[in-house]
Scaffold this active site. Structure first.
Site, PDB file in Angstrom:
ATOM      1  N   GLU A 196      -8.722  -2.092   5.471  1.00 60.26           N
ATOM      2  CA  GLU A 196      -7.486  -2.181   6.258  1.00 60.26           C
ATOM      3  C   GLU A 196      -7.789  -2.123   7.742  1.00 60.26           C
ATOM      4  O   GLU A 196      -7.298  -2.939   8.530  1.00 60.26           O
ATOM      5  CB  GLU A 196      -6.537  -1.045   5.867  1.00 60.26           C
ATOM      6  CG  GLU A 196      -5.246  -1.047   6.672  1.00 60.26           C
ATOM      7  CD  GLU A 196      -4.348   0.140   6.351  1.00 60.26           C
ATOM      8  OE1 GLU A 196      -3.126  -0.002   6.544  1.00 60.26           O
ATOM      9  OE2 GLU A 196      -4.856   1.190   5.933  1.00 60.26           O
ATOM     10  N   SER A 255       0.595   6.711   2.656  1.00 60.35           N
ATOM     11  CA  SER A 255       1.146   7.733   3.555  1.00 60.35           C
ATOM     12  C   SER A 255       2.325   8.468   2.928  1.00 60.35           C
ATOM     13  O   SER A 255       3.071   7.903   2.121  1.00 60.35           O
ATOM     14  CB  SER A 255       1.586   7.096   4.870  1.00 60.35           C
ATOM     15  OG  SER A 255       0.495   6.500   5.529  1.00 60.35           O
ATOM     16  N   GLU A 306      -5.980   8.514  17.236  1.00 59.21           N
ATOM     17  CA  GLU A 306      -6.626   9.829  17.279  1.00 59.21           C
ATOM     18  C   GLU A 306      -7.579  10.002  16.097  1.00 59.21           C
ATOM     19  O   GLU A 306      -8.702  10.508  16.243  1.00 59.21           O
ATOM     20  CB  GLU A 306      -5.563  10.936  17.277  1.00 59.21           C
ATOM     21  CG  GLU A 306      -4.733  11.023  18.547  1.00 59.21           C
ATOM     22  CD  GLU A 306      -3.694   9.904  18.675  1.00 59.21           C
ATOM     23  OE1 GLU A 306      -3.222   9.680  19.804  1.00 59.21           O
ATOM     24  OE2 GLU A 306      -3.365   9.269  17.655  1.00 59.21           O
ATOM     25  N   GLN A 362       0.842  -1.194   0.000  1.00 59.90           N
ATOM     26  CA  GLN A 362       0.000   0.000   0.000  1.00 59.90           C
ATOM     27  C   GLN A 362       0.879   1.245   0.000  1.00 59.90           C
ATOM     28  O   GLN A 362       1.749   1.391   0.862  1.00 59.90           O
ATOM     29  CB  GLN A 362      -0.888  -0.033   1.250  1.00 59.90           C
ATOM     30  CG  GLN A 362      -1.927   1.050   1.334  1.00 59.90           C
ATOM     31  CD  GLN A 362      -2.781   0.880   2.576  1.00 59.90           C
ATOM     32  OE1 GLN A 362      -2.740  -0.152   3.242  1.00 59.90           O
ATOM     33  NE2 GLN A 362      -3.563   1.878   2.912  1.00 59.90           N
TER      34      GLN A 362
END
Length: 408
Positions: free
Chosen positions: A238, A123, A377, A120
């Site tokens: 995911e 990011s 978060e 993947q």
């Protein structure tokens, strides 16, 4: 036979799957077949993902029947899933949902057999937890796209033949609308994979540099500019896979990290066991069992289509629970928990997101659970806004073109 006597759809589905398993196992003996060949035959028989369409590894039946398949194949001595196949639970549903017929036929079977592994590429160093803020650019050049940028935290990218890549193709629209999703050949010129050594000594994570990488437009997944919507399918799967596991029958009671904690407890001398510690262990066991049962109830919806935000519940709960379990384990070990671990640099060939198997390794590895697949978060934001209906955080860049958003 009257209509009332006819088998129900449920009974018909189960009979269909049972007959398919019987025929498959009669023709394919896992004790003598190569694992890849066995998985390929299983895909062709529609027993890879039974709820998927026929011809694409499924039989078009309800997903609960996958448990029957897994049980029968295991009893027959069938091979376990490919050890680096975690990403088929992400890429597979994404291609099935958003891919064209050619892409489905090309990618799904070798993905399932393990002949082609995936990673993947989402990011980026400069985007932090704001996935939509990515800056890797893809510029159209005829029937190809030229890609330049950097991705980070790319798990098992050193093993992958294909990558799920999201890029920015339009900088003059708000950030969520200028993204496009591609399937990129990791062996393409200009793709460079570098290891990122973790606190465990392993380097299952990587950073990937893309320099003038040419990607055919035929490998675009979904429409140009529709990358955010396509990506959500990957991200939700995911989070569900990390939080709830990808197996068809679910984890056994008392397995995984909580099982390691119980083993440590049972091995302790009697004089080191006390009621307070026993109470702490039981609270952790109840949390683990509650999470396991919750995931089993939700697994049918997860396998049947695109998971909703409820997958974030499991992912958040798993991340926080695993950290608590391994902190408990190291407390039980006392000073021994600080020594005896091998920090030698190594490149793993499989993924274990739960980190269990050795308490000192698990204690270090599960730190990543609260980061990978979306930070805890971010999970709390999703749950607050999409599940509980709480007001969202202020987003001053929501309607700004990506090119006009201030960056550090």
């Amino acid at each position: 036979m009257t209509a009332l006597d006819a088998p129900t759809t449920t009974d018909a589905d189960e009979a269909k799957v049972s007959a398919a398993i019987d025929a498959f196992l009669a023709a394919n003996d896992p004790k003598v077949m190569d694992a890849v060949a066995f998985r390929g035959a299983r895909f062709d028989a529609g027993l890879a993902w039974v709820h998927w369409p026929e011809g694409l590894g499924g039989l078009g039946v309800r997903p609960q029947l996958q448990r029957l398949v897994e049980q029968r194949v295991k009893e027959a001595g069938g091979p376990a899933p490919d050890p680096a196949g975690f990403f088929q639970a992400l890429a597979g549903p994404t291609i099935l949902t958003h891919g064209n017929d050619e892409q489905k036929q090309r990618f799904l079977r070798p993905m399932y057999t393990g002949e082609e592994r995936w990673c993947q590429l989402f990011s980026e160093p400069g985007a932090g937890s704001d996935f939509a803020g990515l800056s890797t650019r893809a510029v159209r050049d005829g029937d190809e796209w030229v890609v330049n940028g950097q991705k980070v935290w790319n798990t098992l990218a050193h093993l992958a033949q294909w990558g799920m890549l999201v890029t920015r193709t339009n900088t003059e629209v708000p950030k969520h609308r200028g993204m496009t999703y591609f399937l990129v050949d990791m062996r393409s010129p200009g793709v460079e994979v570098r290891p990122l050594r973790q606190i465990t000594g392993e380097a299952e994570f990587n950073e990937v540099y893309l320099t003038d990488v040419r990607v055919p437009d035929a490998q675009r997944l979904g429409d140009e500019g529709d990358g955010w919507r396509v990506s959500l399918t990957t991200l939700m799967n995911e989070r569900s896979s990390i939080g709830g596991g990808t197996g068809g029958s679910g984890p056994r009671r008392g397995s995984g990290p909580i099982g390691e904690a119980v083993k440590l407890w049972q091995a302790l001398p009697a004089d080191r066991r006390n009621a307070a510690r026993a109470d702490e262990l039981m609270k952790l066991w109840v949390r683990a069992e509650t999470l396991r049962l919750t995931n089993m109830r939700g697994s049918a919806n997860r396998r049947a289509g695109n998971p909703g935000p409820e997958g974030s519940v499991a992912k958040l709960a798993m991340a926080e629970l695993n950290k608590a379990i391994y902190e408990f384990c190291l407390d039980l070990m006392g000073p021994a928990g600080m020594v005896g671990y091998d920090f030698t640099f190594r490149r793993p060939t499989e993924l274990n997101v739960e980190g269990w198997g050795e308490p000192r390794h698990g204690f270090l590895r599960v730190r990543a659970n609260s980061i990978e697949g979306g930070t805890s978060e971010i999970m709390r934001n999703i749950l607050g806004e999409q599940v509980l209906g709480l007001p969202g955080e202020p987003r001053v860049d929501k309607d700004l073109a990506w090119s006009k958003v201030p960056r550090s």
